[in-house]
Design an enzyme around this catalytic site. Sequence first.
Site, PDB file in Angstrom:
ATOM      1  N   LYS A  47      87.046  67.117  16.158  1.00  0.00           N
ATOM      2  CA  LYS A  47      86.371  65.880  16.581  1.00  0.00           C
ATOM      3  C   LYS A  47      86.173  65.012  15.342  1.00  0.00           C
ATOM      4  CE  LYS A  47      82.118  64.483  19.004  1.00  0.00           C
ATOM      5  NZ  LYS A  47      80.910  64.995  19.690  1.00  0.00           N
ATOM      6  N   SER A  75      77.660  67.338  24.622  1.00  0.00           N
ATOM      7  CA  SER A  75      78.942  66.722  24.254  1.00  0.00           C
ATOM      8  C   SER A  75      80.134  67.662  24.154  1.00  0.00           C
ATOM      9  CB  SER A  75      78.798  66.000  22.926  1.00  0.00           C
ATOM     10  OG  SER A  75      78.294  64.721  23.168  1.00  0.00           O
ATOM     11  N   SER A 119      80.421  63.451  24.378  1.00  0.00           N
ATOM     12  CA  SER A 119      81.151  62.578  23.504  1.00  0.00           C
ATOM     13  C   SER A 119      82.446  63.190  22.954  1.00  0.00           C
ATOM     14  CB  SER A 119      80.252  62.167  22.333  1.00  0.00           C
ATOM     15  OG  SER A 119      79.899  63.291  21.564  1.00  0.00           O
TER      16      SER A 119
HETATM   17  N1  GLN Z   1      75.850  62.519  26.342  1.00  0.00           N
HETATM   18  C1  GLN Z   1      74.779  62.805  25.438  1.00  0.00           C
HETATM   19  C2  GLN Z   1      74.402  61.548  24.687  1.00  0.00           C
HETATM   20  O1  GLN Z   1      74.899  60.548  25.008  1.00  0.00           O
HETATM   21  C3  GLN Z   1      75.152  63.934  24.547  1.00  0.00           C
HETATM   22  C4  GLN Z   1      75.758  63.550  23.263  1.00  0.00           C
HETATM   23  C5  GLN Z   1      76.069  64.710  22.391  1.00  0.00           C
HETATM   24  O2  GLN Z   1      75.890  65.860  22.750  1.00  0.00           O
HETATM   25  N2  GLN Z   1      76.509  64.393  21.186  1.00  0.00           N
HETATM   26  O3  GLN Z   1      73.613  61.573  23.794  1.00  0.00           O
END
Ligand code: GLN
Length: 472
Positions: A76, A175, A151
Amino acid sequence: MYSFSSIQQLQADLKSKTINCEALVTLAIAEIKKKQHLNAFLEVFDSSALELAKKTDEKIAAGTAGKLAGVIIGLKDNICYKGHKVSASSKILEGFESLYSATVVEKLLAEDAIIIGRLNCDEFAMGSSNENSAFGKVLNPLNEKCVPGGSSGGAAVAVAANLCHVTLGSDTGGSIRQPASFTGTVGVKPTYGRVSRYGLIAYASSFDQIGPITKNVEDAALVLEIISGLDKHDNTSSSQKVDEYSKQISSGKKYKIAYLKECVEAEGLDPEVKTAIITQLENFKKAGHTVEAVSFPFLEYLVPTYYVLTTAEASSNLSRFDGVHYGYRTPNATDLESTYKKSRSEGFGAEVKRRIMLGTFVLSAGYYDAYYSKGQKVRRLIHNKTNEILSTFDLIITPSTPGTAFEFGKNSADPIKMYLEDIFTVQANIAGVPAVSVPCGIHSNGLPMGIQIMAGYFQESKMLDLAKQVIV
Ligand code: GLN
């Protein structure tokens, strides 16, 4: 095209010379090019990957290769790899090159994994759909009209679309698990402190963990075992001994499983997801495990607590991106203050700015007690309740997400709606416990569904053991 099924099979094929690492990398590069429209990779590290492949082929011939020899791994775009670009999918880090490698990268390389490139994600890991990347959206290969989740969307798509064998993502509130669920892959969020965060671009430091996205539970167990452990560069990493997850996932043990009533009965839960979860619970019972419904009275507080605390931490973590130390600097500044202001205004995207402002607000003198301090207290309650359940049960089950992958644009206009996508995943990060999302069937819309399994601190073995028993 070499058809990858598992790391174990790959190792056997390399040993029997059915394939070699150089050919594997060449094939992967071709495949990434062929499926470029998915936009999963922001950059392919062709020359360093081919170099690693050649070295690994020599090691295989000499019989000195490590446990991940020939495994092609994507990172990532918030995990640092020395001498390679990293941008957190943000314009503000444009052109920035890592000065050192993350501990997880060092550990992968020490086992002869081949790092193939960096993967698109929501900017600074903030999002649930990958629509917040400064470098365009990532398409879900199972239905290109739909989001891949976020993400770590690029990381999930790279595995699902066979662009590489394994990827590493980061998980602050889901994420890794949510995109895994949306793409039919396995995604693990380890116990907080199990995996070093050194070299991970921080979003919310008391929530962030790095973890693997893979095609199957066995591969996740092996990669997790390799990247885990104490690290002198990360004071929050744990000295707890790392279990041999890959050897402990077919224990035959019978577990006491709790499923959270409020989650399975949640109003917004897709009925087919609900049925899929209930079917798995029945399967677990048939296999000899004990399954009981347990009440978790804090479901409605999870998302608000997560967003108060993570935005606060983000506002502090992201203050280092000031147009002076890293990446992008505005060409329109007239003095120091306008350098900061304009670099940040031009460099960050809308969602990141929203969260920095929210976080600054909840930490501000007048509102600290009403929001940040209260959020910390609620975090303690959620933590205590989760641990209370895990003191009588081995594992907790919920759906991974309320529904399957949604169409692009569906939640874009309404941040709250988007934030509610995280309702089942944030609990594990708030409490610090490990969690995995495993595919548990296909919806009538043709998209995969995921089941989430949480365990007590450092109980990844149990969690992966049960994950392996999920029947698709
Ligand atoms: N979808 C969550 C957010 O928008 C999780 C993000 C993550 O785990 N980095 O914060």
